[in-house]
Scaffold this motif. Sequence first.
Motif, short mmCIF file in Angstrom:
data_model
loop_
_atom_site.label_atom_id
_atom_site.label_comp_id
_atom_site.label_asym_id
_atom_site.label_seq_id
_atom_site.Cartn_x
_atom_site.Cartn_y
_atom_site.Cartn_z
N ASN A 99 31.90 7.71 -21.71
CA ASN A 99 31.23 6.84 -22.68
C ASN A 99 30.25 7.65 -23.53
O ASN A 99 30.64 8.70 -24.06
CB ASN A 99 30.69 5.54 -22.08
CG ASN A 99 29.72 5.64 -20.93
OD1 ASN A 99 30.06 6.13 -19.87
ND2 ASN A 99 28.50 5.17 -21.11
N ASP A 100 29.03 7.23 -23.68
CA ASP A 100 28.12 7.72 -24.72
C ASP A 100 28.09 9.25 -24.90
O ASP A 100 28.00 9.99 -23.91
CB ASP A 100 26.68 7.33 -24.40
CG ASP A 100 26.54 5.93 -23.85
OD1 ASP A 100 27.53 5.18 -23.85
OD2 ASP A 100 25.43 5.58 -23.42
N GLN A 115 28.59 10.93 -21.15
CA GLN A 115 28.60 10.12 -19.93
C GLN A 115 30.02 10.14 -19.36
O GLN A 115 30.99 9.86 -20.09
CB GLN A 115 28.19 8.68 -20.24
CG GLN A 115 26.76 8.55 -20.75
CD GLN A 115 25.76 8.49 -19.60
OE1 GLN A 115 25.59 7.47 -18.97
NE2 GLN A 115 25.07 9.60 -19.35
N TRP A 136 33.99 2.78 -15.71
CA TRP A 136 32.60 3.20 -15.67
C TRP A 136 32.09 3.28 -14.23
O TRP A 136 32.41 2.42 -13.40
CB TRP A 136 31.74 2.22 -16.48
CG TRP A 136 30.32 2.66 -16.62
CD1 TRP A 136 29.81 3.46 -17.59
CD2 TRP A 136 29.24 2.32 -15.74
NE1 TRP A 136 28.48 3.65 -17.36
CE2 TRP A 136 28.09 2.97 -16.25
CE3 TRP A 136 29.12 1.56 -14.58
CZ2 TRP A 136 26.84 2.86 -15.65
CZ3 TRP A 136 27.87 1.47 -13.98
CH2 TRP A 136 26.76 2.11 -14.51
N TRP A 163 22.00 8.78 -16.72
CA TRP A 163 22.41 8.04 -17.90
C TRP A 163 21.99 8.74 -19.18
O TRP A 163 21.51 9.86 -19.14
CB TRP A 163 21.85 6.60 -17.81
CG TRP A 163 22.54 5.78 -16.73
CD1 TRP A 163 23.39 6.23 -15.75
CD2 TRP A 163 22.41 4.38 -16.54
NE1 TRP A 163 23.82 5.18 -14.97
CE2 TRP A 163 23.23 4.03 -15.43
CE3 TRP A 163 21.70 3.37 -17.18
CZ2 TRP A 163 23.33 2.70 -14.97
CZ3 TRP A 163 21.81 2.06 -16.73
CH2 TRP A 163 22.62 1.74 -15.63
N SER A 164 22.12 8.05 -20.30
CA SER A 164 22.06 8.72 -21.60
C SER A 164 20.70 9.31 -21.95
O SER A 164 19.66 8.90 -21.43
CB SER A 164 22.50 7.75 -22.69
OG SER A 164 23.89 7.58 -22.58
N ARG A 195 15.65 2.75 -21.14
CA ARG A 195 16.55 3.91 -21.07
C ARG A 195 16.86 4.53 -22.44
O ARG A 195 16.54 3.99 -23.47
CB ARG A 195 17.86 3.50 -20.39
CG ARG A 195 18.58 2.30 -20.98
CD ARG A 195 19.80 1.96 -20.11
NE ARG A 195 20.57 0.86 -20.63
CZ ARG A 195 20.38 -0.41 -20.27
NH1 ARG A 195 19.42 -0.74 -19.40
NH2 ARG A 195 21.15 -1.37 -20.78
N ASP A 196 17.52 5.69 -22.34
CA ASP A 196 18.13 6.39 -23.47
C ASP A 196 17.10 7.03 -24.43
O ASP A 196 17.06 6.71 -25.63
CB ASP A 196 19.09 5.46 -24.26
CG ASP A 196 20.04 4.71 -23.35
OD1 ASP A 196 20.33 5.22 -22.25
OD2 ASP A 196 20.48 3.60 -23.72
N GLU A 241 19.82 -0.46 -26.68
CA GLU A 241 20.27 0.76 -26.02
C GLU A 241 20.34 1.89 -27.05
O GLU A 241 20.41 1.64 -28.26
CB GLU A 241 21.68 0.54 -25.44
CG GLU A 241 21.73 -0.49 -24.32
CD GLU A 241 23.09 -0.54 -23.61
OE1 GLU A 241 24.12 -0.59 -24.29
OE2 GLU A 241 23.09 -0.53 -22.37
N1 DQQ Z 1 25.40 3.72 -21.40
C1 DQQ Z 1 24.56 4.45 -20.50
C2 DQQ Z 1 23.19 3.88 -20.68
C3 DQQ Z 1 23.27 3.31 -22.05
C4 DQQ Z 1 24.65 2.74 -22.10
C5 DQQ Z 1 25.08 4.33 -19.08
C6 DQQ Z 1 25.16 2.53 -23.50
O1 DQQ Z 1 22.20 4.88 -20.58
O2 DQQ Z 1 22.27 2.35 -22.27
O3 DQQ Z 1 26.34 4.93 -18.98
O4 DQQ Z 1 26.55 2.56 -23.57
#
Ligand code: DQQ
Length: 579
Positions: A63-64, A80, A88, A123-124, A187-188, A242
């Motif tokens: 993912n991200d 990710q 996931w 995570w991101s 997060r992020d 996010e």
């Molecule tokens: N994906 C991550 C998070 C983020 C989300 C987890 C967005 O950190 O908020 O895999 O796709």
Amino acid sequence: MRSSKEVLPKCLLLILFAYILLEKNGVEASHRISSTEELQNVPPATISNRTGYHFQSPKNWINDPNGPMYYNGIYHLFYQFNPLAPVWGNIVWAHSYSTDMVNWKPLRHAIYPTKPFDINGCWSGSATILPGNKPVIMYTGIDEQNRQVQNIAFPKNLSDPYLREWVKPDYNPVIKPEGDINSSAFRDPTTAWYGPDSHWKTIIGSRNGRLGMAVLYKSRDFIKWVKADNPLHSAQNAGMWECPDFFPVLPKPMLGVDNSVIRNGLKHVFKVSLDETRYDYYTVGTYDFIHNKYVPNGLSPDNNTGLRFDYGNFYASKTFFDEGKGRRVLWGWSNESDSTQEDWEKGWAGIQTIPRALWLDGNGRQVVQWPIEEVNKLRKKEVGIRRKIVKSGSVIEIKGIEAAQADVEVSFDLSSSLEKAEKFNLSWTDPQKLCGQKGADEKGGIGPFGLFVLATDDREERTAVFFRIFKEGQKHVILMCHDPTKSSKRTGLYKPTYGGFVDYDLSKSGGKLSLRTLIDHSVVESFGAKGRTCITSRIYPNFAVGSNARLFAFNNGAEEVKIIELTAWEMKKPFMNGI
Ligand code: DQQ
């Protein structure tokens, strides 16, 4: 191709495993800890509608995009990744490097759960280059209490050109969810920027109820962080923000600036990935660096009806400043839209969209995006047509290339019929809905016209990429759409029609309008009016695959449309993480 008999028992086991994980912990906390060896042994997956030149991993879920950066002549992309399955979970930071952002080589995973501050997931996050040319990553760790905390990591050896190993100091986390911060919505972190007050600043996505928030933190040394009294920006009725992104932009094609550049007159872009809609929205505005406030310019809505980097399947995007070429580059994640069961079967899920240079449009209202120039290196066999009329209700086949992996650029001349555009209804405020209602077949005045891509000879299977032009007073409204409703004979696929309006003045362009579409087996990525509106779709043709995929120009409008020039290139396959 594996037979379904071989796949089934394995699949059932994996599904059972995932079910147990989800049942036990809930989706966002289902992290099994993997050993380093396990994380690095990733054999390639089965091929099925597999993309050829988009960034992807040999197998499993991605993912991200995380921490993209340019460092000493090398591009790094982290992302990710689930090392264990094409769904996931078990999230680590996988790592690849490149010298051109087209060919990618995989490296060992950079960050994975090992410590109390990230034992339940990594995570991101983002990368920042500190003074002395030292990169640092800040990412969200899911700690032993399942709280979202922010950690930092440094390269173990700065003289390793590939920055293979990353060290997480024991003093992590550097930012904890304290006070009124919701520890499961925090997060992020973004790339940090350095201000005239000698402080680094970063923002972290959050929410308070449905108030979306970019919580601002400041630090002198990148280790001790203090929460600012107010968020950099917030908005009512948004839900979780996010993957925020915040960066300065210039109205100069292909040019960008570093995140820390602050000067009068410079505009900023603020982007959030809205968890509630799963799209990336942005505004253009001003950064008040004295009061640390971002103020949108008010020219577009600051909510889920606002501007999007991409009006299709595109999420959790992140930009970085490419010091090598002085440009800002955007990465975005494009998820699969087939079923989870099919992802198990094909063994992989998720790609990154083609890296795009991004800058501010001359009108100051929006950004413009264009595939980085390095993508053109992949162009091989070229075919095209010039000065050709596409009559009402007709198609023209573009022959001579393998059209399943192609790049198409076309410019249309609408000047002779602009007066005959159908009337725009001011109640049509939702372009996606309008594209869905009108589709690629309903006859209008000018349009629908454009391309049928990944099509069979009889066009029973095809994805339509098209424009439809309307008249509103003395002005024209341009609607751009992807219609994948006939993209596959397979059942059970999610095939949403996507659409966006194109902010482009046809009277100033002399009635000329351009389209570029990148076609890559299961992804179609389009750039309207030289990158003012972008749409990405994931599609899974059944028959229009490999050498059976065709490309057509079409016109289902009442008025004829002139193609000034259309060029289509077959695309080479780059080195892609060993696939
Ligand atoms: N994906 C991550 C998070 C983020 C989300 C987890 C967005 O950190 O908020 O895999 O796709």
